[in-house]
Design an enzyme around this catalytic site. Structure first.
Site, short mmCIF file in Angstrom:
data_model
loop_
_atom_site.label_atom_id
_atom_site.label_comp_id
_atom_site.label_asym_id
_atom_site.label_seq_id
_atom_site.Cartn_x
_atom_site.Cartn_y
_atom_site.Cartn_z
N LYS A 72 0.85 -1.19 0.00
CA LYS A 72 0.00 0.00 0.00
C LYS A 72 0.89 1.25 0.00
O LYS A 72 2.05 1.18 0.40
CB LYS A 72 -0.95 -0.01 1.20
CG LYS A 72 -0.26 -0.06 2.58
CD LYS A 72 -1.30 -0.27 3.68
CE LYS A 72 -0.66 -0.16 5.05
NZ LYS A 72 -1.60 -0.44 6.15
N HIS A 97 -7.12 10.65 5.37
CA HIS A 97 -8.08 10.38 6.44
C HIS A 97 -9.01 11.57 6.66
O HIS A 97 -10.16 11.40 7.06
CB HIS A 97 -7.36 10.06 7.76
CG HIS A 97 -6.60 8.78 7.73
ND1 HIS A 97 -5.31 8.69 7.24
CD2 HIS A 97 -6.94 7.53 8.11
CE1 HIS A 97 -4.89 7.44 7.34
NE2 HIS A 97 -5.85 6.72 7.86
N ASP A 116 -8.89 1.07 0.35
CA ASP A 116 -8.60 1.65 1.66
C ASP A 116 -9.96 1.96 2.30
O ASP A 116 -11.02 1.85 1.66
CB ASP A 116 -7.73 2.89 1.53
CG ASP A 116 -6.90 3.17 2.78
OD1 ASP A 116 -7.19 2.58 3.84
OD2 ASP A 116 -5.97 3.99 2.72
#
Length: 332
Positions: free
Chosen positions: A161, A174, A244
């Site tokens: 990742k 995020h 994700d």
């Protein structure tokens, strides 16, 4: 048959609501976070309780090392990957670290850790930083390859990742929607290198919630250009693609959770993660029920094949790994 949704739970034990949602065949996995963890025996009991309901679920955790490791009390405190790279015998230490991490994670009943990080440390992204092995793409690929060898030796599948690289984008996906304005050729020469070098060794990949506007207006995890044309077509990657977390701000560009998981699967993801938001997980579940998705059989490759008990601490390889990492002052 495993489903295409990976979700989470709120506490250290299963509630009646958790048990109910896990029974849906569209749910294919569960990821645990720090809030779900007290000590190794409790995690083992939690995993056993989950498997009593759904023995086919993939059980995952983020146990990278450094600041991203959910399993702490009773587990080895792993170093950040960048700390490994600073050692003259870094390749050997990376392999030890991958083996040790994978062994401990599987010993409590989990299948996999979403590792290693293949992003490059360009000294731009705070969310990547020391999670990356290196800023140099060839050396990052070398060390990540060693880490993967250790994971495989312990029986764990490896997930690279965040494809095609989060290290240049400064915003944190995020809480924001990061962009990387470089051309595809610039990305090919740097951040894409570890993914290209390791495409044949990785069992899975997780794309970044980053927009690369010169390549595609959609974030990579929702982009057929990135996932189908480049990853599958050019790099010949035939492993699993996990999204994700679709609850992250970087995924909100697509719409609500139902729209996000539909878009992720349409782009080429095999399993979508919806975490830290049960209402969104239920929306995604309803979308999958409506779509009647048939998950690919390759998801089965992600099941752990290593220790499911605690006798690993008596193994010579365990003692060798601990000794090497301690000698390098990477662990206590």
């Amino acid at each position: 048959m495993q489903g295409s949704l990976m979700l989470d739970i709120g506490g250290t034990w299963l509630t009646a609501e958790d048990r109910q949602i896990l029974r849906h065949p569209e749910v294919g996995g569960l990821i645990i976070f720090a809030r779900n963890i007290e000590h190794p025996a409790q995690v083992r009991e939690l995993c056993a309780a989950i498997r009593a309901i759904r023995p086919d679920l993939l059980l995952a955790v983020d146990q990278e090392g450094g600041r991203v490791q959910r399993l702490r009390q009773g587990f080895v405190r792993l170093p950040a990957m960048r700390a490994i790279a600073d050692n003259p015998n870094a390749e050997e230490l990376a392999e030890h670290c991958g083996w040790l991490m994978a062994t401990e994670v599987q010993a409590v009943g989990l299948d996999l850790s979403f590792a290693p990080v293949l992003d490059l440390d360009h000294q731009r992204s705070a969310v990547v930083g020391s999670r990356a092995f290196e800023g140099d793409p060839e050396r990052a690929a070398l060390l990540a390859g060693a880490f993967i060898r250790g994971m495989h030796a312990a029986g764990m599948a490896a997930t690279g990742k965040h494809f095609p690289g989060h290290g240049w984008a400064e915003a944190d996906s995020h809480v924001a929607i990061p962009e990387d304005a470089r051309s595809l050729e610039e990305i090919r020469r740097s951040d894409l290198v570890p993914f290209a070098r390791l495409a044949g060794q990785l069992d899975a990949l997780m794309p970044a919630h980053v927009i690369y506007p010169q390549v595609d207006p959609q974030p990579a995890g929702f982009s057929r250009r990135w996932l189908q044309e480049i990853l599958r077509g050019e790099l010949k990657f035939d492993g699993v693609i996990f999204s994700d977390d679709l609850s992250m701000a970087g995924a909100h560009v697509v719409g609500d959770a139902a729209s996000r998981i539909e878009a992720a699967l349409a782009a080429g993801c095999d399993m979508g993660l919806v975490c830290n938001d049960r209402a969104s997980a239920e929306l995604a579940l309803a979308a999958l029920q409506r779509l009647k998705v048939t998950p690919p059989s390759r998801l089965q490759r992600m099941r752990g094949k290593g220790y499911a008990n605690t006798d690993y601490r008596q193994q010579p390889r365990w003692l060798e790994a601990l000794s090497a990492l301690r000698a390098a002052q990477l662990i206590d």
